[in-house]
Scaffold this active site. Structure first.
Site, PDB file in Angstrom:
ATOM      1  N   CYS A 290       0.680  -1.161  -0.062  1.00 25.42           N
ATOM      2  CA  CYS A 290      -0.053   0.040  -0.114  1.00 25.42           C
ATOM      3  C   CYS A 290       1.075   1.366  -0.019  1.00 25.42           C
ATOM      4  CB  CYS A 290      -1.021  -0.091   1.307  1.00 25.42           C
ATOM      5  SG  CYS A 290      -2.328   0.891   0.976  1.00 25.42           S
TER       6      CYS A 290
ATOM      7  N   GLN B  58       4.194   2.559  -2.634  1.00 23.19           N
ATOM      8  CA  GLN B  58       4.138   3.889  -3.108  1.00 23.19           C
ATOM      9  C   GLN B  58       5.436   4.593  -2.650  1.00 23.19           C
ATOM     10  OE1 GLN B  58       0.611   5.739  -1.860  1.00 23.19           O
ATOM     11  NE2 GLN B  58      -0.648   4.168  -2.937  1.00 23.19           N
TER      12      GLN B  58
ATOM     13  N   GLY C 134      -5.917   5.529  -2.356  1.00 23.82           N
ATOM     14  CA  GLY C 134      -6.441   6.704  -3.441  1.00 23.82           C
ATOM     15  C   GLY C 134      -5.543   7.181  -4.380  1.00 23.82           C
ATOM     16  N   TYR C 135      -4.140   6.679  -4.171  1.00 19.66           N
ATOM     17  CA  TYR C 135      -3.069   6.992  -5.319  1.00 19.66           C
ATOM     18  C   TYR C 135      -2.376   5.497  -5.851  1.00 19.66           C
ATOM     19  CZ  TYR C 135      -3.100  11.378  -2.900  1.00 19.66           C
ATOM     20  OH  TYR C 135      -3.610  12.722  -2.449  1.00 19.66           O
TER      21      TYR C 135
ATOM     22  N   HIS D 289      -3.776  -5.446  -0.063  1.00 17.75           N
ATOM     23  CA  HIS D 289      -3.608  -5.963   1.080  1.00 17.75           C
ATOM     24  C   HIS D 289      -3.565  -7.365   1.420  1.00 17.75           C
ATOM     25  CE1 HIS D 289      -3.756  -1.991   3.368  1.00 17.75           C
ATOM     26  NE2 HIS D 289      -4.516  -1.575   2.197  1.00 17.75           N
TER      27      HIS D 289
ATOM     28  N   GLU E  13      -2.709  -9.035   4.095  1.00 23.19           N
ATOM     29  CA  GLU E  13      -3.093  -9.350   5.167  1.00 23.19           C
ATOM     30  C   GLU E  13      -4.699  -9.083   5.447  1.00 23.19           C
ATOM     31  OE1 GLU E  13      -3.879  -5.253   5.476  1.00 23.19           O
ATOM     32  OE2 GLU E  13      -2.157  -6.355   4.435  1.00 23.19           O
TER      33      GLU E  13
END
Length: 398
Positions: A285, A289, A329-330, A370, A372
């Site tokens: 996540c 980035q 969101g990115y 994700h 997990e």
């Protein structure tokens, strides 16, 4: 009591006040999960955002505190079509309404969440205000909404000091985890938790030590490693790279987290130092980035993001498609990506955006989604095993 959701394009939804009575301005996002509202509420990645749940009935199984992904709720507000006031679940500790009040979270129910979602899909994510003031001044509110920014929310959600999550014991020693087990806050804060038999294949990470950088980490990241026998040391987000390297970990995990990755300039500089070592790195996540930015790649904001437990991703090495849990969101830009730096490892089947990178000549791989889960499907938990294989010097292919 009446409540109103005012969007920055001037659209107004009227509903009923839930949670605490409190006026908030936030970024409005939607999540398509049918269940898992508690995990959504306690996911630090939602800091600075108000979450609209697209499933029409929320709260029917109450709040099971042992399923929390952190010790509190993080979203600025919760938006639902219908709030279940009376939960039906033998594990429930309290109602969703009571949990919202306990965590100082306001919300609104009774609005058409499908209509709101269509607006966000067509016009893109936008800011909004939730208020119970029936005499609101629309002309005065709209400039405030357009000016709102989340800021650097990683600083808000990260842990304040490092702590250690001990590896899980064998299943024979622990026995099965009782579904009726009650919430133990002291044990939860220390990271202690019995492994879930259905998720544990073997303690294949026994003896391995992992440094987890907490940019807003969900508890299940450390738990997933501990269930595989790893000892996990969780570090605050702004810990100098030298301190992490001095621990001599077998591997480093870079966690999920909220906000615009480009605002984390100090963290990116420390990640550059971590990536310059030969220590295996697995990032998810926000960590994915930030690792890309540390290698000179770029990121941009998606129109309305990916949030939910039903997003298909394709493993480009095997051609397999997995259903994943996502909240971002990115996205990392891969157009013009230098293959000498990294190559795409996963893509989103719906829109073709990047979902993971494998770094050329380095023991580093990253994913946007994700593994997990919690909530979400368990399809991608094998990535933790891949990370363990990499730490052990074995092939990290699926």
């Amino acid at each position: 009591m009446k409540a109103f959701l005012i969007l920055e394009d001037g659209t107004v939804f009227e509903g009923t006040h839930i949670g605490v009575q409190k006026e908030v301005v936030s970024e409005i996002v939607f999540n398509t999960s049918m269940a898992g509202y508690l995990e959504v509420l306690t996911d630090p990645s939602y800091a600075g955002q108000a979450v609209c749940m697209t499933y029409p009935l929320i709260g029917n199984y109450g709040i099971c505190r042992e399923d929390m992904e952190s010790l509190r709720a993080w979203p600025d507000a919760l938006l639902v079509r219908e709030l279940s006031r009376i939960p039906s679940n033998f594990r429930s500790d309290c109602s969703l309404q009571e949990f919202l009040e306990e965590n100082d979270v306001p919300g609104i129910a009774g609005i058409d969440t499908r209509a709101l979602t269509r607006i966000l899909r067509e016009k893109g994510t936008m800011n909004g205000m939730i208020t119970t003031n029936q005499a609101y001044d629309l002309a005065g509110i709209l400039p405030l909404l357009k000016a709102y920014t989340m800021g650097n929310v990683v600083e808000k959600v990260t842990c304040r000091e490092k702590y250690v999550v001990k590896p899980a014991k064998s299943l024979a020693e622990n026995g099965p985890l009782s579904g009726a087990a009650r919430f133990d806050r002291k044990a939860y804060e220390s990271g202690a938790r019995e492994p879930r038999p259905s998720l544990v294949k073997k303690l294949n990470g026994e003896g391995l030590r992992v440094a987890l950088m907490d940019f807003g980490a969900k508890k299940n990241i450390a738990r997933s490693l501990a269930e595989r026998g790893c000892e996990v040391t969780v570090f605050p987000a702004f810990t100098p790279a030298e301190e992490v390297i001095a621990m001599q970990p077998d591997g480093i995990m870079l966690s999920n987290g909220p906000g615009d990755p480009k605002e984390c300039t100090a963290i990116i500089e420390e990640i550059k130092k971590l990536c310059a070592t030969d220590i295996p790195i697995f990032a998810i996540c926000l960590g994915h980035q930030l690792t890309a930015l540390a290698h000179g790649c770029d990121t941009h904001k998606l129109k309305y993001g990916h949030r939910g437990g039903n997003h298909p991703v394709k493993d480009l090495a095997t051609g397999r498609v997995y259903i994943s849990s996502q909240n971002h969101g990115y996205v990392v830009d891969t157009e013009g990506l230098d293959p000498k730096v990294a190559v795409p490892a996963f893509i989103n089947v719906n829109d073709g955006t990047n979902e993971g990178l494998s770094y050329t000549g380095k023991k580093i791989f990253t994913v946007q989604y994700h593994p997990e889960a919690c909530p979400g499907p368990q399809d991608s938990r094998y990535l933790f095993d891949r990370f363990i294989d990499m730490m052990k010097g074995e092939s990290c292919n699926a």
